[in-house]
Design a protein around this motif. Structure first.
Motif, PDB file in Angstrom:
ATOM      1  N   GLY A 122       0.805  -1.218   0.000  1.00 26.23           N
ATOM      2  CA  GLY A 122       0.000   0.000   0.000  1.00 26.23           C
ATOM      3  C   GLY A 122       0.838   1.268   0.000  1.00 26.23           C
ATOM      4  O   GLY A 122       0.303   2.373  -0.127  1.00 26.23           O
ATOM      5  N   ASN A 123       2.144   1.124   0.116  1.00 22.26           N
ATOM      6  CA  ASN A 123       3.042   2.287   0.069  1.00 22.26           C
ATOM      7  C   ASN A 123       3.404   2.599  -1.382  1.00 22.26           C
ATOM      8  O   ASN A 123       3.792   1.700  -2.125  1.00 22.26           O
ATOM      9  N   GLU A 124       3.282   3.864  -1.749  1.00 25.94           N
ATOM     10  CA  GLU A 124       3.510   4.257  -3.133  1.00 25.94           C
ATOM     11  C   GLU A 124       4.660   5.264  -3.227  1.00 25.94           C
ATOM     12  O   GLU A 124       4.765   6.169  -2.407  1.00 25.94           O
ATOM     13  N   VAL A 125       5.501   5.069  -4.246  1.00 29.07           N
ATOM     14  CA  VAL A 125       6.657   5.944  -4.476  1.00 29.07           C
ATOM     15  C   VAL A 125       6.574   6.518  -5.887  1.00 29.07           C
ATOM     16  O   VAL A 125       6.305   5.782  -6.840  1.00 29.07           O
ATOM     17  N   ASN A 162       0.347   7.476   2.625  1.00 25.54           N
ATOM     18  CA  ASN A 162       1.217   6.368   2.197  1.00 25.54           C
ATOM     19  C   ASN A 162       2.118   6.741   1.022  1.00 25.54           C
ATOM     20  O   ASN A 162       2.626   5.858   0.331  1.00 25.54           O
ATOM     21  N   GLN A 163       2.311   8.026   0.811  1.00 30.89           N
ATOM     22  CA  GLN A 163       3.011   8.470  -0.387  1.00 30.89           C
ATOM     23  C   GLN A 163       4.442   8.907  -0.100  1.00 30.89           C
ATOM     24  O   GLN A 163       4.749   9.475   0.954  1.00 30.89           O
ATOM     25  N   THR A 164       5.317   8.658  -1.090  1.00 29.60           N
ATOM     26  CA  THR A 164       6.695   9.153  -1.081  1.00 29.60           C
ATOM     27  C   THR A 164       6.978   9.768  -2.444  1.00 29.60           C
ATOM     28  O   THR A 164       6.706   9.141  -3.474  1.00 29.60           O
ATOM     29  N   LEU A 165       7.515  10.978  -2.455  1.00 26.52           N
ATOM     30  CA  LEU A 165       7.829  11.671  -3.707  1.00 26.52           C
ATOM     31  C   LEU A 165       9.288  12.118  -3.675  1.00 26.52           C
ATOM     32  O   LEU A 165       9.695  12.859  -2.784  1.00 26.52           O
ATOM     33  N   LEU A 214      10.449   0.407   2.664  1.00 30.88           N
ATOM     34  CA  LEU A 214       8.990   0.476   2.678  1.00 30.88           C
ATOM     35  C   LEU A 214       8.339  -0.907   2.659  1.00 30.88           C
ATOM     36  O   LEU A 214       7.142  -1.029   2.881  1.00 30.88           O
ATOM     37  N   SER A 215       9.123  -1.938   2.402  1.00 33.36           N
ATOM     38  CA  SER A 215       8.627  -3.313   2.488  1.00 33.36           C
ATOM     39  C   SER A 215       8.854  -3.907   3.877  1.00 33.36           C
ATOM     40  O   SER A 215       8.511  -5.065   4.136  1.00 33.36           O
TER      41      SER A 215
END
Length: 243
Positions: A80-83, A117-120, A180-181
């Motif tokens: 569910g974590n998005e990059v 849950n976002q990473t940019l 993130l895993s």
């Protein structure tokens, strides 16, 4: 009187040619000096469900882009974590990597819930500036010190070692996906002390600027000499008003 009039007309022609030549120099020199177009948040397309990379600076090879997209897509499905990674050529005037990334983060994810849950990660290819923004839930898995290390060390080490953009982005992908895993942080790359000989080779950007300067100086000389020579020839071979 006729000779004076002829001389006056010759001067007008010379001045006109000089003006045209100088205009050409200004135009050509401006072409050499125009910087790469700046990118603002408004230039970045809206987010879609399959947007994992926005490579505005064309830094990533097609093959590596496919690998990164696949890894980020799998990460999102599993955790569910998005990059997302964004590359641009040049920031708008007054913009910093941090302010640009924050503004884009808020554009793509307007609410705290959407950001959670976002990473940019952003890279600016002109200055090699980097910045990273994460959501609140990401911070519990990847603290800010690790996130900042990804931007300032994992990405920056390959960039300082010859602008190796593909390696930098692949290394960032590996570290981000691992953390993130829920896996142990592999940490930043090791920095080896290498002897660097400064001043032996000219940097590419210095060579480009030197070539541009040489062109402009050459054109300026030509613009001055050619009209003068033309005017001199005109005076030598013009029909005599007394004959």
């Amino acid at each position: 009187m006729k000779k004076l009039l002829s001389h006056f007309l010759g001067c007008k022609k010379y001045i006109a040619k000089l003006i045209v030549s100088l205009a050409m120099i200004v135009f050509v020199s401006s072409m050499f000096s125009i910087p790469a177009l700046a990118t603002g948040v408004y230039n970045i397309p809206n987010l879609t469900s399959d947007t994992w990379i926005v490579d505005e600076a064309d830094l990533i090879s097609r093959f590596n882009e496919g690998k990164i997209i696949s890894a980020f897509d799998e990460l999102a499905k599993q955790t569910g974590n998005e990059v997302r990674i964004v590359t641009i050529r040049r920031l708008d005037y007054g913009e910093t990597p941090e302010s640009f990334t924050k503004a884009l983060f808020e554009k793509w994810f307007p609410s705290k819930e959407a950001q959670a849950n976002q990473t940019l990660l952003m890279i600016d290819s002109v200055t090699n500036g980097t910045a990273i923004i994460t959501g609140d839930k990401v911070k519990s898995i990847m603290p800010d010190d690790i996130a900042q290390s990804v931007a300032s060390e994992t990405v920056q080490v390959p960039l300082r070692n010859g602008n190796k953009y593909n390696q930098a982005i692949l290394d960032a992908k590996e570290r981000l996906v691992a953390v993130l895993s829920g896996e142990p942080d592999p940490g930043p790359p090791e920095v080896t002390n290498e002897i660097q000989v400064e001043g032996t080779f000219t940097k590419a950007e210095d060579t480009d600027q030197g070539n541009a300067t040489a062109w402009v100086v050459g054109l300026l000389i030509a613009a001055t000499v050619i009209p003068m020579a033309t005017y001199y020839i005109y005076l030598v071979f013009q029909p005599s008003s007394e004959g």
